[in-house]
Write a protein that holds these residues in place. Structure first.
Motif, PDB file in Angstrom:
ATOM      1  N   MET A   1     -38.009  45.703 -39.796  1.00 20.81           N
ATOM      2  CA  MET A   1     -36.815  46.044 -40.572  1.00 20.81           C
ATOM      3  C   MET A   1     -37.305  46.572 -41.917  1.00 20.81           C
ATOM      4  O   MET A   1     -38.355  46.163 -42.400  1.00 20.81           O
ATOM      5  N   GLN A   2     -36.513  47.479 -42.537  1.00 21.54           N
ATOM      6  CA  GLN A   2     -36.899  48.064 -43.810  1.00 21.54           C
ATOM      7  C   GLN A   2     -35.706  48.078 -44.755  1.00 21.54           C
ATOM      8  O   GLN A   2     -34.587  48.349 -44.352  1.00 21.54           O
ATOM      9  N   CYS A   3     -35.969  47.781 -46.024  1.00 16.33           N
ATOM     10  CA  CYS A   3     -34.953  47.842 -47.060  1.00 16.33           C
ATOM     11  C   CYS A   3     -34.795  49.303 -47.464  1.00 16.33           C
ATOM     12  O   CYS A   3     -35.784  49.940 -47.856  1.00 16.33           O
ATOM     13  N   PRO A   4     -33.589  49.874 -47.402  1.00 14.18           N
ATOM     14  CA  PRO A   4     -33.426  51.284 -47.757  1.00 14.18           C
ATOM     15  C   PRO A   4     -33.628  51.558 -49.248  1.00 14.18           C
ATOM     16  O   PRO A   4     -33.937  52.672 -49.633  1.00 14.18           O
ATOM     17  N   ARG A   5     -33.478  50.545 -50.093  1.00  9.81           N
ATOM     18  CA  ARG A   5     -33.631  50.745 -51.543  1.00  9.81           C
ATOM     19  C   ARG A   5     -35.098  50.651 -51.968  1.00  9.81           C
ATOM     20  O   ARG A   5     -35.629  51.500 -52.656  1.00  9.81           O
ATOM     21  N   THR A   6     -35.795  49.559 -51.563  1.00  9.68           N
ATOM     22  CA  THR A   6     -37.174  49.338 -52.006  1.00  9.68           C
ATOM     23  C   THR A   6     -38.206  49.824 -51.003  1.00  9.68           C
ATOM     24  O   THR A   6     -39.395  49.857 -51.311  1.00  9.68           O
ATOM     25  N   HIS A   7     -37.787  50.140 -49.788  1.00 10.92           N
ATOM     26  CA  HIS A   7     -38.654  50.568 -48.693  1.00 10.92           C
ATOM     27  C   HIS A   7     -39.649  49.487 -48.280  1.00 10.92           C
ATOM     28  O   HIS A   7     -40.672  49.783 -47.672  1.00 10.92           O
ATOM     29  N   ALA A   8     -39.361  48.225 -48.628  1.00 12.36           N
ATOM     30  CA  ALA A   8     -40.207  47.110 -48.193  1.00 12.36           C
ATOM     31  C   ALA A   8     -39.936  46.835 -46.720  1.00 12.36           C
ATOM     32  O   ALA A   8     -38.787  46.869 -46.270  1.00 12.36           O
TER      33      ALA A   8
ATOM     34  N   VAL B   1     -28.812  44.715 -50.386  1.00 14.93           N
ATOM     35  CA  VAL B   1     -28.740  45.846 -49.467  1.00 14.93           C
ATOM     36  C   VAL B   1     -29.061  45.358 -48.060  1.00 14.93           C
ATOM     37  O   VAL B   1     -29.997  44.571 -47.854  1.00 14.93           O
ATOM     38  N   GLN B   2     -28.304  45.834 -47.084  1.00 13.72           N
ATOM     39  CA  GLN B   2     -28.554  45.457 -45.694  1.00 13.72           C
ATOM     40  C   GLN B   2     -29.773  46.206 -45.181  1.00 13.72           C
ATOM     41  O   GLN B   2     -29.902  47.416 -45.356  1.00 13.72           O
ATOM     42  N   MET B   3     -30.694  45.464 -44.541  1.00  6.15           N
ATOM     43  CA  MET B   3     -31.917  46.073 -44.034  1.00  6.15           C
ATOM     44  C   MET B   3     -31.611  46.899 -42.783  1.00  6.15           C
ATOM     45  O   MET B   3     -30.656  46.633 -42.072  1.00  6.15           O
ATOM     46  N   VAL B   4     -32.451  47.896 -42.542  1.00  2.00           N
ATOM     47  CA  VAL B   4     -32.251  48.835 -41.447  1.00  2.00           C
ATOM     48  C   VAL B   4     -33.375  48.653 -40.434  1.00  2.00           C
ATOM     49  O   VAL B   4     -34.545  48.593 -40.817  1.00  2.00           O
ATOM     50  N   PRO B   5     -33.049  48.575 -39.133  1.00  2.00           N
ATOM     51  CA  PRO B   5     -34.111  48.468 -38.128  1.00  2.00           C
ATOM     52  C   PRO B   5     -34.840  49.804 -37.982  1.00  2.00           C
ATOM     53  O   PRO B   5     -34.211  50.854 -37.883  1.00  2.00           O
ATOM     54  N   ILE B   6     -36.180  49.761 -38.002  1.00  2.00           N
ATOM     55  CA  ILE B   6     -36.957  50.996 -37.849  1.00  2.00           C
ATOM     56  C   ILE B   6     -37.802  50.987 -36.578  1.00  2.00           C
ATOM     57  O   ILE B   6     -38.310  52.017 -36.170  1.00  2.00           O
TER      58      ILE B   6
END
Length: 147
Positions: A124-131, A114-119
């Motif tokens: 950056m945060q993984c949208p699946r695991t929220h790491a 999954v591509q990480m999202v900048p917060i």
């Protein structure tokens, strides 16, 4: 000992068996690096021909070896690395390598993850695991900003 350069034809596969620092092409053995040509007779078989950089043999990374690398650059298709260790042995010289996107996993090679999202500007945060991971972010889209 004879000096050779990369790409130099050393002998035929009928005369020798390829060793470290060499490669096969069209029935001939070629040098893959600059160094000294070594021929070793091991038993009754054909001699093994190899190329070493110094008078003593040096450990070289081989296909399937477990290595420790430092990533130097990344793009969407591959990552460029410098190989530092083969197993637990440090290398004398720096070797370059490339890791393709398809080779990151043993299974599901077409799907890296999954591509990480900048917060924020530094997370950056993984949208699946929220790491969350600390990374430098150039521009954060407004829909991803934390409230």
């Amino acid at each position: 000992m004879k000096l050779c350069v990369p790409g130099e034809r050393l002998c035929s596969t009928e005369d020798c068996i390829p060793g470290t620092g060499t490669y096969l092409r069209h029935g001939y053995i070629f040098a893959s690096l600059a160094g000294y040509v070594l021929r070793k007779n091991e038993g009754e078989e054909l001699p093994v021909i190899s190329v070493v950089r110094e008078t003593e043999a040096q450990l070289l990374p081989d296909v399937g070896a477990i290595v420790t690398c430092k990533v130097t650059s990344i793009n969407p298709r591959f990552a460029k690395v410098h190989i530092l260790y083969v197993g637990s042995t440090p290398l004398k010289d720096r070797f370059r390598g490339t890791i393709r996107k398809e080779d990151v996993r043993a299974t599901e090679k077409d799907k890296v993850g999954v591509q990480m999202v900048p917060i924020s500007w530094c997370e950056m945060q993984c949208p699946r695991t929220h790491a969350k991971e600390f990374r430098k972010v150039a521009r954060v889209q407004p829909e991803y900003l934390q409230a």
